[in-house]
Design an enzyme around this catalytic site. Structure first.
Site, short mmCIF file in Angstrom:
data_model
loop_
_atom_site.label_atom_id
_atom_site.label_comp_id
_atom_site.label_asym_id
_atom_site.label_seq_id
_atom_site.Cartn_x
_atom_site.Cartn_y
_atom_site.Cartn_z
N ASP A 62 1.39 -1.08 0.33
CA ASP A 62 -0.18 -0.16 -0.01
C ASP A 62 0.67 1.48 -0.48
O ASP A 62 1.86 1.22 -0.23
CB ASP A 62 -1.05 -0.05 0.97
CG ASP A 62 -0.14 0.21 2.28
OD1 ASP A 62 0.74 -0.35 2.00
OD2 ASP A 62 -0.83 -0.84 3.72
N ASN A 128 -7.92 -3.27 14.61
CA ASN A 128 -9.20 -3.77 14.69
C ASN A 128 -9.25 -4.57 13.33
O ASN A 128 -10.28 -4.96 13.05
CB ASN A 128 -9.72 -2.27 13.80
CG ASN A 128 -8.83 -1.48 12.26
OD1 ASN A 128 -8.01 -2.26 11.68
ND2 ASN A 128 -9.15 -0.32 12.22
N HIS A 130 -7.20 -4.91 10.47
CA HIS A 130 -6.72 -4.55 8.74
C HIS A 130 -5.54 -5.27 9.02
O HIS A 130 -4.59 -5.43 9.90
CB HIS A 130 -6.98 -3.11 8.69
CG HIS A 130 -5.68 -2.36 9.31
ND1 HIS A 130 -6.25 -1.69 10.47
CD2 HIS A 130 -4.83 -2.38 8.46
CE1 HIS A 130 -4.21 -1.05 10.77
NE2 HIS A 130 -3.80 -0.87 10.00
N GLU A 135 -9.83 -2.26 5.86
CA GLU A 135 -10.56 -2.11 7.24
C GLU A 135 -11.75 -2.60 6.90
O GLU A 135 -12.42 -3.56 5.89
CB GLU A 135 -10.51 -0.01 6.49
CG GLU A 135 -9.69 0.50 6.73
CD GLU A 135 -8.87 0.65 8.68
OE1 GLU A 135 -9.03 0.02 9.40
OE2 GLU A 135 -8.00 1.79 8.02
#
Length: 236
Positions: A62, A128, A130, A135
């Protein structure tokens, strides 16, 4: 999933390095790379070694959208500082977060992955759940795409920026389906704040609420975690 529990991230880096060395020995030519604090000890072990990547390709997960080309917060900068300057690859691909047409850039990046199947992909995991910038709510069939970062991810990344408002709100990321094409996936996690995500990834249901849980559907995943990150697992 093969789970390796280590004392700390230094020991984890040594275990991660072994997987890169084994992959090279077995003819791997394309490596999927990640940024952030988690893989740094693995990269440090690689730098200390005699591994040579000048015949290999790297494909990064990314990149932030919209950062200036010379920004020291870009993932391109991070990779050069933490690996590429010491261990150059024949070719290193990162998504272009400054592309005028991000949709076209995403399609182009998927073609790069299609043309260069990833032999070993290293990942971190967010609190979380990810992976990459995928996400919660990201569909399992997602390919490379523009992402709106959640507030929790912005907060987690704020420590790298002078001001919280400087943290980019968007990124371009390989999708979950793109990651799942990798032949072998290595995921590392250290610290108690990752314990819930690790438990959900390994022992919970496969759900878009925790993107990393999709890795349960991959047949070759190695998980390297310290005792704190492993603390909530039922089976250790």
């Amino acid at each position: 999933m093969k789970v390796i529990i280590v004392k700390d991230n230094v020991e984890g880096g040594k275990e991660g390095y072994k997987l890169f060395a084994d992959a090279k020995k077995n003819g791997a030519t394309t490596f999927g790379l990640a940024t952030g604090s988690t893989p740094i000890t693995t990269y440090q072990e690689i730098i200390k070694s005699d591994l040579d990547f000048t015949d290999s390709i790297s494909i990064n997960l990314d990149e932030y959208v919209g950062l200036p080309e010379d920004s020291d917060q870009s993932y391109d900068y991070f990779m050069h500082e933490n690996l590429f300057n010491a261990k150059p690859f024949k070719h290193s691909y990162l998504p272009n977060g400054r592309a005028a047409d991000l949709e076209a850039e995403a399609k182009h990046y998927d073609q790069i992955i299609e043309d260069n199947p990833i032999d070993l992909q290293i990942l971190g995991i967010g609190r979380n759940g990810h992976i990459g910038f995928n996400e919660p709510g990201t569909p399992a069939d997602s390919t490379t795409h523009k992402v709106s970062l959640t507030q929790s991810t912005i907060d987690a990344n704020a420590r790298f920026f002078e001001h919280e408002e400087d943290v980019p709100r968007y990124a371009i990321s390989m999708g979950l389906a793109s990651i799942m094409k990798s032949k072998h996936i290595l995921i590392e996690a250290y610290g108690e704040d990752k314990a819930d995500a690790i438990k959900g990834m390994i022992e919970g249901p496969v759900t878009t609420d925790l993107p990393a849980s999709v890795l349960q559907n991959h047949d070759n995943v190695t998980v390297i975690i310290d005792e704190a990150a492993a603390s909530k697992l039922s089976n250790k």
